[in-house]
Write a protein that holds these residues in place. Structure first.
Motif, PDB file in Angstrom:
ATOM      1  N   GLU A  66      44.332  43.946  28.992  1.00 50.64           N
ATOM      2  CA  GLU A  66      44.099  44.416  30.350  1.00 50.64           C
ATOM      3  C   GLU A  66      43.473  45.803  30.316  1.00 50.64           C
ATOM      4  O   GLU A  66      43.758  46.614  29.426  1.00 50.64           O
ATOM      5  CB  GLU A  66      45.416  44.447  31.132  1.00 50.64           C
ATOM      6  N   GLU A  70      40.806  47.417  36.433  1.00 52.35           N
ATOM      7  CA  GLU A  70      40.217  46.085  36.558  1.00 52.35           C
ATOM      8  C   GLU A  70      41.322  45.063  36.808  1.00 52.35           C
ATOM      9  O   GLU A  70      42.418  45.173  36.252  1.00 52.35           O
ATOM     10  CB  GLU A  70      39.443  45.712  35.284  1.00 52.35           C
ATOM     11  N   LYS A  71      41.007  44.071  37.627  1.00 57.72           N
ATOM     12  CA  LYS A  71      41.978  43.029  37.935  1.00 57.72           C
ATOM     13  C   LYS A  71      41.926  41.961  36.844  1.00 57.72           C
ATOM     14  O   LYS A  71      40.870  41.360  36.602  1.00 57.72           O
ATOM     15  CB  LYS A  71      41.635  42.406  39.292  1.00 57.72           C
ATOM     16  N   THR A  72      43.029  41.719  36.168  1.00 54.37           N
ATOM     17  CA  THR A  72      43.085  40.699  35.119  1.00 54.37           C
ATOM     18  C   THR A  72      43.189  39.317  35.763  1.00 54.37           C
ATOM     19  O   THR A  72      44.033  39.109  36.641  1.00 54.37           O
ATOM     20  CB  THR A  72      44.298  40.936  34.204  1.00 54.37           C
ATOM     21  N   PRO A  73      42.344  38.352  35.364  1.00 52.49           N
ATOM     22  CA  PRO A  73      42.349  37.024  36.010  1.00 52.49           C
ATOM     23  C   PRO A  73      43.519  36.154  35.553  1.00 52.49           C
ATOM     24  O   PRO A  73      43.338  35.146  34.856  1.00 52.49           O
ATOM     25  CB  PRO A  73      40.994  36.439  35.585  1.00 52.49           C
ATOM     26  N   GLU A 117      49.578  46.298  39.762  1.00 47.51           N
ATOM     27  CA  GLU A 117      48.240  46.772  40.109  1.00 47.51           C
ATOM     28  C   GLU A 117      47.162  46.084  39.274  1.00 47.51           C
ATOM     29  O   GLU A 117      46.041  45.881  39.738  1.00 47.51           O
ATOM     30  CB  GLU A 117      48.158  48.293  39.910  1.00 47.51           C
ATOM     31  N   SER A 118      47.502  45.698  38.038  1.00 49.57           N
ATOM     32  CA  SER A 118      46.483  45.156  37.132  1.00 49.57           C
ATOM     33  C   SER A 118      46.281  43.653  37.295  1.00 49.57           C
ATOM     34  O   SER A 118      45.283  43.115  36.799  1.00 49.57           O
ATOM     35  CB  SER A 118      46.866  45.455  35.681  1.00 49.57           C
ATOM     36  N   ALA A 119      47.211  42.940  37.953  1.00 53.20           N
ATOM     37  CA  ALA A 119      47.043  41.482  38.110  1.00 53.20           C
ATOM     38  C   ALA A 119      47.885  41.004  39.280  1.00 53.20           C
ATOM     39  O   ALA A 119      48.888  41.636  39.642  1.00 53.20           O
ATOM     40  CB  ALA A 119      47.469  40.756  36.827  1.00 53.20           C
ATOM     41  N   ASP A 120      47.466  39.886  39.894  1.00 55.57           N
ATOM     42  CA  ASP A 120      48.289  39.280  40.938  1.00 55.57           C
ATOM     43  C   ASP A 120      49.633  38.903  40.327  1.00 55.57           C
ATOM     44  O   ASP A 120      49.687  38.259  39.260  1.00 55.57           O
ATOM     45  CB  ASP A 120      47.598  38.027  41.495  1.00 55.57           C
ATOM     46  N   THR A 121      50.697  39.278  41.002  1.00 53.16           N
ATOM     47  CA  THR A 121      52.019  39.180  40.370  1.00 53.16           C
ATOM     48  C   THR A 121      53.019  38.503  41.294  1.00 53.16           C
ATOM     49  O   THR A 121      53.067  38.799  42.493  1.00 53.16           O
ATOM     50  CB  THR A 121      52.547  40.589  40.007  1.00 53.16           C
ATOM     51  N   VAL A 225      48.242  48.027  47.048  1.00 56.24           N
ATOM     52  CA  VAL A 225      48.577  47.010  46.043  1.00 56.24           C
ATOM     53  C   VAL A 225      49.572  46.026  46.651  1.00 56.24           C
ATOM     54  O   VAL A 225      50.525  46.438  47.323  1.00 56.24           O
ATOM     55  CB  VAL A 225      49.180  47.649  44.781  1.00 56.24           C
TER      56      VAL A 225
END
Length: 444
Positions: A66, A70-73, A117-121, A225
């Motif tokens: 990550e 950037e947004k991790t897919p 913040e880094s990925a949809d959770t 977020v």
């Protein structure tokens, strides 16, 4: 001379047995105290990963790479085992003491925010205390009281509320349309989000007629977020998947959230996020080194100290004290004494005595190196036999050459010329023995 007495065998086995017991105990402690124990327990999520893969939902086995900003897919599924992210590990341990723990895996609020913040959770709230892991039985006595579920520390009250005291079978509905999913959830003492959360988060799914089961929370810390918040972990954990239609409902709900992306069940307590801006957001100090001496690293250092102590202890028995400068001085003095004796014997024409003196001097040197200072009192012949036995044990070929050369040079039954001729292979075998025992050979 016997090879080894029974008492000696027991003495040599004791360090090995002790070291083995320590290693096994350390590994067992690491195994039972590791976070993997939670994942394999009734309240863990190992089963969810297997179930999702069987349902065709790709699941990452390891943490994805990550990058900050950037947004991790992926869909990060983040089960929490911490009732208050604003309290550190040491404070939690001090507060809970020896009582059953409500916080099983400490996670800092800073790390939590970095993760969402880094990925949809999808955040899964805790529900069970540590004694649920050992007992494996759902009971009112092992539930975390809702009053202790402050989690984010931004609301003045618990995040969850009780929606029943026994097993409840209920449909799960879309909170906006009212449409029900196929099948019924079976939850023991179900938990729903409390009213204070409903005011800040948008309900997504509801436990029919009992309250919000899952909500989408946005901008809790003013950073824009958002994340999904699941109030009851029994819908997705190991023992909950086996109840009612929970497994089917969990796969349908999570599949909808993944939107074709892989799921990653995040059980780590750190944010594996690389900062490519060139600026290191963390402030490093010398105090960071202290982490390498905390548990579980402390077990490693303890093992190193014990292993080093055992090695030194056995080495002192095997080789005696180290040879220092004083030993070198004694050895040089002995060489000069031997040279003077040899000169006198040559002048006296006593060739056999000269050979015997030379062999005796060499064997005395090997006595100090091979047998060491700890050997028991023995006769000269017994010393020679023991030296040859130990050299054969350390270096079999060198030992054989040394034994053969010693037999020819030391035997008084041979004539003087034969004993002189045997000195060359004896000296060669002597130098090889020095090499075998870690002493640099040198011209005599």
């Amino acid at each position: 001379m016997s090879e080894r007495s029974p008492a000696g065998a027991n003495g040599n086995s004791l360090p090995v047995i002790t070291l083995s017991v320590i290693v096994i105990a350390g590994l067992a402690l690491l195994y039972f105290s590791s976070s993997n124990r939670i994942e394999r327990s009734a309240i863990g999520t190992d089963g969810l990963g297997v179930w999702l893969e069987e349902q065709g939902v790709p699941v990452l086995k390891s943490a994805p790479e990550e990058t900050a900003g950037e947004k991790t897919p992926i869909l990060r599924i983040l089960p929490l085992y911490d009732t208050d992210l604003t309290v550190g590990r040491r404070e939690t341990e001090a507060l809970e003491g020896d009582t059953p723990h409500t916080t099983l895996r400490n996670l800092s609020l800073e790390t939590f925010r970095a993760k969402i913040e880094s990925a949809d959770t999808l955040v899964v709230l805790p529900k069970w205390r540590s004694d649920m892991i050992t007992s494996g039985t759902a009971d009112q006595g092992v539930l975390i009281p809702p009053g202790q579920m402050t989690i984010f520390g931004i609301w003045r009250g618990p995040l969850v509320a009780s929606a029943g005291e026994d097993f409840v079978h209920s449909a799960i509905t879309d909170a906006q349309t009212g449409d029900a999913f196929e099948g019924e959830a079976a939850l023991y003492a179900p938990r729903v989000l409390s009213d204070i959360v409903d005011d800040a988060c948008m309900p997504v799914l509801a436990l029919d007629g009992r309250g919000t089961l899952l909500a989408r929370c946005t901008d809790l810390w003013g950073e824009g977020v958002s994340f999904y918040l699941l109030s009851d972990p029994d819908l997705v954990n190991n023992h909950g998947l086996a109840n009612g239609d929970n497994a089917q409902l969990a796969s349908v709900i999570i599949r909808g959230f993944t939107e074709g992306r892989p799921a990653y069940i995040d059980t780590t307590t750190y944010a594996n996020i690389a900062d490519t801006s060139g600026l290191d957001p963390r402030e490093r100090t010398l105090a960071d080194l202290g982490r390498f001496f905390e548990y579980p690293f402390s077990l490693f250092w303890l093992g190193v100290v014990i292993a080093a102590g055992l090695a030194l202890w056995r080495g002192s028995f095997r080789f005696g004290l180290p040879i220092g400068e004083a030993g070198s001085i004694d050895l040089a003095s002995k060489v000069r004494t031997i040279a003077a004796s040899a000169r006198l014997l040559r002048l006296a024409g006593s060739q056999d005595d000269l050979v015997s003196a030379y062999i005796r001097a060499r064997m005395e040197t090997l006595d100090g190196i091979v047998l060491g200072a700890s050997r028991r009192p023995m006769t000269a012949d017994e010393i020679a036999v023991e030296i040859l036995r130990r050299v054969r044990h350390r270096a079999p070929e060198t030992g054989e050459r040394l034994a053969t050369a010693y037999d020819r040079a030391a035997s008084l039954n041979r004539d003087t010329q034969q004993r002189f001729s045997a000195l060359i292979p004896f000296e060669k075998a002597f130098q090889e023995t020095l090499d075998a025992f870690g002493y640099a050979s040198r011209p005599s």
